[in-house]
Design a protein around this motif. Structure first.
Motif, short mmCIF file in Angstrom:
data_model
loop_
_atom_site.label_atom_id
_atom_site.label_comp_id
_atom_site.label_asym_id
_atom_site.label_seq_id
_atom_site.Cartn_x
_atom_site.Cartn_y
_atom_site.Cartn_z
N UNK A 101 0.84 -1.18 0.00
CA UNK A 101 0.00 0.00 0.00
C UNK A 101 0.89 1.24 0.00
N UNK A 102 0.34 2.34 -0.53
CA UNK A 102 1.12 3.56 -0.64
C UNK A 102 1.39 3.89 -2.09
N UNK A 103 2.16 4.94 -2.32
CA UNK A 103 2.40 5.38 -3.69
C UNK A 103 3.31 4.39 -4.41
N UNK A 104 2.85 3.93 -5.57
CA UNK A 104 3.58 2.96 -6.36
C UNK A 104 3.34 3.19 -7.85
N UNK A 105 4.28 2.73 -8.64
CA UNK A 105 4.05 2.50 -10.07
C UNK A 105 3.73 1.01 -10.19
N UNK A 154 -7.01 -3.20 -9.20
CA UNK A 154 -8.05 -2.51 -9.95
C UNK A 154 -7.79 -1.02 -10.00
N UNK A 155 -7.67 -0.48 -11.21
CA UNK A 155 -7.50 0.96 -11.39
C UNK A 155 -8.88 1.59 -11.56
N UNK A 171 -1.78 2.93 -3.92
CA UNK A 171 -2.39 1.63 -3.71
C UNK A 171 -3.08 1.61 -2.36
N UNK A 172 -4.28 1.04 -2.33
CA UNK A 172 -4.93 0.83 -1.03
C UNK A 172 -5.67 -0.49 -1.06
N UNK A 173 -5.70 -1.14 0.09
CA UNK A 173 -6.31 -2.46 0.21
C UNK A 173 -7.75 -2.31 0.68
N UNK A 174 -8.66 -2.98 -0.03
CA UNK A 174 -10.08 -2.92 0.32
C UNK A 174 -10.69 -4.30 0.13
N UNK A 220 -9.59 -7.15 0.84
CA UNK A 220 -8.65 -8.14 0.35
C UNK A 220 -8.12 -7.91 -1.04
N UNK A 221 -8.55 -6.84 -1.70
CA UNK A 221 -8.08 -6.53 -3.05
C UNK A 221 -7.39 -5.17 -3.07
N UNK A 222 -6.45 -5.02 -4.01
CA UNK A 222 -5.72 -3.77 -4.13
C UNK A 222 -6.37 -2.88 -5.18
N UNK A 223 -6.50 -1.61 -4.87
CA UNK A 223 -7.10 -0.64 -5.78
C UNK A 223 -6.24 0.61 -5.86
N UNK A 224 -6.45 1.36 -6.93
CA UNK A 224 -5.78 2.64 -7.12
C UNK A 224 -6.74 3.57 -7.84
N UNK A 225 -6.96 4.75 -7.29
CA UNK A 225 -7.82 5.75 -7.92
C UNK A 225 -6.92 6.79 -8.59
#
Length: 268
Positions: free
Chosen positions: A184-188, A211-212, A241-244, A246-251
């Motif tokens: 989680x956190x800022x990532x490419x 999921x973007x 990146x944030x976990x929701x 059990x899945x990773x998402x990015x807005x």
């Protein structure tokens, strides 16, 4: 013939990168100020007020208050490098504002330049101690910043070198197929686009694990047909990146978050 074509493409990319770097210079900023010090690799203090350098994400130091946040690679070195750059120019910088002068936390956002016109923001990215980040539609010097990041990445400077030597760090880049809850956190995030969908509130671009999400308020900046054309392609997207559940998402809210749409790679 193919070799010659590849040479022309390579030459064009080099020329574009040089032009992008030159476009960063500014000898007539909005105002001249004296910086005090850097509190991390992307934030400086001016007149006892924090100023965030536009276009930068620098690694963050460990935080122990409220919630424990692990430190990111080279965080202290990034802060030290920014302080060194400021000290080498007698702390004098020129400030240039962009579309959004303050973020939601009331922290000023600025491009900064030295007296010779050199961009402080670009120098931090070019050094490899920071990566490019687009926020609040502040894209005035984005082409320059992406060119600076390309130079650092191509030459394995600092963060890119540590990633090469420590791929398990997953910073600043992680493959979608290798994402863990700790990422989680800022990532490419790099991965193959498995599907592109549209709901009533989001454009949805799905990798295998990440999921973007593009919120409806940002749809006017995107061409949905171009997003659909990404299906089956390997791309990179940058953001938090944030976990929701059990899945990773990015807005994301700007096309430049996608490597295929950033001003260096987008030829349309």
């Amino acid at each position: 013939m193919k070799t010659f074509f590849a040479f022309l493409v390579s030459l064009l990319l080099v020329q574009n990168a040089v032009a992008a770097q030159q476009s960063c210079n500014n000898l007539q900023p909005d105002l001249w100020v004296e910086a005090q010090y850097a509190i991390n690799g992307s934030t400086i203090v001016i007149q006892n007020q924090r100023v965030h350098l536009i276009g930068l994400y620098a690694p963050q130091k460990e935080r122990t208050y409220k919630f424990h946040t692990p430190g990111e690679p080279l965080a202290k070195q990034s802060q030290n490098h920014l302080n060194t750059l400021l000290a080498n120019h007698d702390l004098k910088i020129g400030i240039v504002y962009d579309t959004t002068k303050m973020n939601k936390n009331r922290v000023q956002q600025a491009h900064a330049f030295f007296e010779d016109g050199t961009s402080l923001n670009a120098e931090m990215i070019r050094s490899g101690f920071a990566i490019n980040r687009v926020q609040n539609d502040n894209v005035r010097y984005s082409k320059c910043y992406f060119a600076a990041e390309k130079e650092a990445r191509d030459n394995n400077y600092q963060l890119w070198d540590q990633l090469k030597k420590n791929p398990q760090s997953h910073f600043p880049l992680v493959k979608s197929s290798e994402v863990y809850a700790e990422d989680q956190g800022f990532r490419i995030v790099q991965g193959e686009v498995k599907e592109v969908l549209k709901s009533s509130t989001y454009y949805l671009i799905n990798f295998d694990t990440t999921g973007i999400r593009i919120p409806k308020k940002a749809w006017d900046k995107f061409d949905y047909a171009k997003l659909q054309a990404l299906q089956g392609k390997i791309i990179e997207v940058r953001g938090y990146n944030y976990l929701y559940k059990g899945n990773m998402f990015m807005v994301v809210e700007h096309p430049y978050a996608f490597n295929v749409f950033n001003p260096l790679n987008n030829s349309n």
